[in-house]
Design a protein around this motif. Structure first.
Motif, short mmCIF file in Angstrom:
data_model
loop_
_atom_site.label_atom_id
_atom_site.label_comp_id
_atom_site.label_asym_id
_atom_site.label_seq_id
_atom_site.Cartn_x
_atom_site.Cartn_y
_atom_site.Cartn_z
N MET A 30 1.83 -1.95 -6.84
CA MET A 30 1.80 -1.41 -5.51
C MET A 30 0.35 -1.48 -5.01
O MET A 30 -0.55 -1.00 -5.66
N ARG A 31 0.15 -2.06 -3.84
CA ARG A 31 -1.20 -2.18 -3.32
C ARG A 31 -1.42 -1.13 -2.23
O ARG A 31 -0.58 -0.93 -1.36
N PRO A 32 -2.56 -0.43 -2.28
CA PRO A 32 -2.84 0.58 -1.25
C PRO A 32 -3.31 -0.05 0.05
O PRO A 32 -3.96 -1.09 0.05
N ILE A 33 -2.96 0.57 1.17
CA ILE A 33 -3.46 0.15 2.47
C ILE A 33 -4.86 0.73 2.61
O ILE A 33 -5.07 1.91 2.40
N ARG A 34 -5.81 -0.09 2.99
CA ARG A 34 -7.19 0.37 3.07
C ARG A 34 -7.74 0.38 4.49
O ARG A 34 -8.89 0.67 4.68
N ARG A 35 -6.96 0.05 5.50
CA ARG A 35 -7.50 0.10 6.86
C ARG A 35 -7.52 1.56 7.33
O ARG A 35 -6.76 2.39 6.84
N PRO A 36 -8.39 1.90 8.28
CA PRO A 36 -8.51 3.29 8.74
C PRO A 36 -7.17 3.83 9.23
O PRO A 36 -6.43 3.14 9.93
N ALA A 37 -6.87 5.04 8.82
CA ALA A 37 -5.62 5.66 9.23
C ALA A 37 -5.81 7.17 9.36
O ALA A 37 -6.45 7.79 8.52
N VAL A 38 -5.24 7.72 10.43
CA VAL A 38 -5.21 9.17 10.63
C VAL A 38 -3.74 9.55 10.71
O VAL A 38 -3.00 9.00 11.52
N PHE A 39 -3.32 10.46 9.87
CA PHE A 39 -1.94 10.93 9.90
C PHE A 39 -1.91 12.35 10.45
O PHE A 39 -2.49 13.26 9.87
N ASP A 40 -1.23 12.52 11.58
CA ASP A 40 -1.06 13.83 12.19
C ASP A 40 0.22 14.42 11.59
O ASP A 40 1.32 14.06 11.97
N GLU A 41 0.04 15.32 10.64
CA GLU A 41 1.18 15.93 9.94
C GLU A 41 1.40 17.38 10.39
O GLU A 41 1.95 18.18 9.65
N VAL A 42 0.93 17.71 11.61
CA VAL A 42 1.08 19.08 12.10
C VAL A 42 2.55 19.46 12.16
O VAL A 42 2.96 20.53 11.71
N ASP A 43 3.39 18.59 12.72
CA ASP A 43 4.84 18.87 12.81
C ASP A 43 5.61 18.36 11.60
O ASP A 43 6.66 18.89 11.26
N THR A 44 5.13 17.29 10.98
CA THR A 44 5.92 16.61 9.96
C THR A 44 5.56 16.96 8.53
O THR A 44 6.28 16.62 7.61
N GLY A 45 4.44 17.65 8.32
CA GLY A 45 4.00 17.96 6.96
C GLY A 45 4.87 18.99 6.26
O GLY A 45 5.67 19.68 6.87
N PHE A 46 4.72 19.05 4.97
CA PHE A 46 5.44 19.99 4.11
C PHE A 46 6.96 19.83 4.24
O PHE A 46 7.69 20.78 4.41
N GLY A 47 7.38 18.57 4.17
CA GLY A 47 8.80 18.28 4.01
C GLY A 47 9.63 18.07 5.25
O GLY A 47 10.81 17.75 5.14
N ARG A 48 9.10 18.25 6.42
CA ARG A 48 9.93 18.17 7.62
C ARG A 48 10.69 16.85 7.72
O ARG A 48 11.81 16.80 8.20
N THR A 49 10.11 15.75 7.23
CA THR A 49 10.78 14.45 7.30
C THR A 49 11.54 14.11 6.02
O THR A 49 12.05 13.01 5.87
N GLY A 50 11.59 15.06 5.08
CA GLY A 50 12.25 14.80 3.81
C GLY A 50 11.27 14.37 2.73
O GLY A 50 11.64 14.20 1.58
N ASN A 51 10.04 14.18 3.10
CA ASN A 51 8.96 13.86 2.17
C ASN A 51 7.92 14.95 2.31
O ASN A 51 7.79 15.57 3.36
N ARG A 52 7.13 15.16 1.28
CA ARG A 52 6.09 16.18 1.36
C ARG A 52 5.26 15.93 2.61
O ARG A 52 5.00 16.83 3.40
N PHE A 53 4.82 14.68 2.80
CA PHE A 53 4.11 14.25 3.99
C PHE A 53 4.63 12.87 4.37
O PHE A 53 5.14 12.14 3.53
N VAL A 54 4.48 12.48 5.64
CA VAL A 54 4.87 11.13 6.05
C VAL A 54 4.07 10.11 5.25
O VAL A 54 4.57 9.04 4.90
#
Length: 194
Positions: free
Chosen positions: A1-25
């Motif tokens: 599995m190769r990691p993505i290394r380009r700049p990324a900001v994840f806004d997990e205010v609404d989706t964090g802690f499982g809201r999408t079925g994953n701990r975080f998106v």
């Protein structure tokens, strides 16, 4: 599995802690790709909704970009309530409860029930029905199709507030099946009206 290394900001205010079925998106695993955001923004569920609190988490490269004695280099955000002891304590307890309570299993059950209950929901005004983790969204073609829904739902014991073209629910993780079916049933009843 190769990691993505380009700049990324994840806004997990609404989706964090499982809201999408994953701990975080950010935990969504794409085929052969591991997503490593540079910045992760957390809020809302960080304290279980008991007190306002947020956190911005950065990788070492971003952190070091602002670290130093030079005021020109510093990120001068000046938060009024930074490090609020009560909010931090609540956040730590919320994270502990989330981990110990196996909430991801609960969220998978919510998703399973929601998919079952919303299967086959069709109406001339419905563009799409989406379910992901503890979220359900009915997108309509014209927001006017949702006018009056808030009062309709309230009269049936459900608190809901459509937004633009979206009728949605993000239910509490401790909801019982009967309550969840009631929330979803009111959504379906709205579209089944004559």
């Amino acid at each position: 599995m190769r990691p993505i290394r380009r700049p990324a900001v994840f806004d997990e205010v609404d989706t964090g802690f499982g809201r999408t079925g994953n701990r975080f998106v950010a935990d969504l695993v794409l085929p052969d790709i591991l997503v490593l955001p540079d910045i992760l923004v957390l809020g809302k569920a960080l304290t279980g909704g008991y007190i306002g609190h947020a956190a911005t988490i950065a990788n070492r490269k971003v952190y070091e970009g602002f670290y130093g004695d030079d005021p020109e280099k510093a990120l001068m955000h000046g938060p009024t309530f930074m490090g609020n002891a009560l909010a931090c304590s609540v956040a730590l307890k919320s994270i502990e409860l989330f981990q110990e309570g196996d909430y991801l299993s609960r969220i998978r059950r919510i998703e399973e029930i929601t998919k079952r209950e919303m299967a086959g929901l069709e109406h001339e005004q419905i563009r799409e029905v989406r379910v992901m983790g503890g979220c359900v969204c009915v997108e309509v073609k014209d927001g006017a199709a949702l006018q009056g829904y808030q009062q309709f739902a309230y009269e049936r014991g459900v608190f809901s507030r459509p937004f633009l073209n979206y009728l949605y629910a993000m239910v509490p993780y401790v909801i019982g099946e009967e309550e969840l079916v009631q929330v979803l049933g009111v959504m379906k009843e709205w579209f089944a009206r004559g």
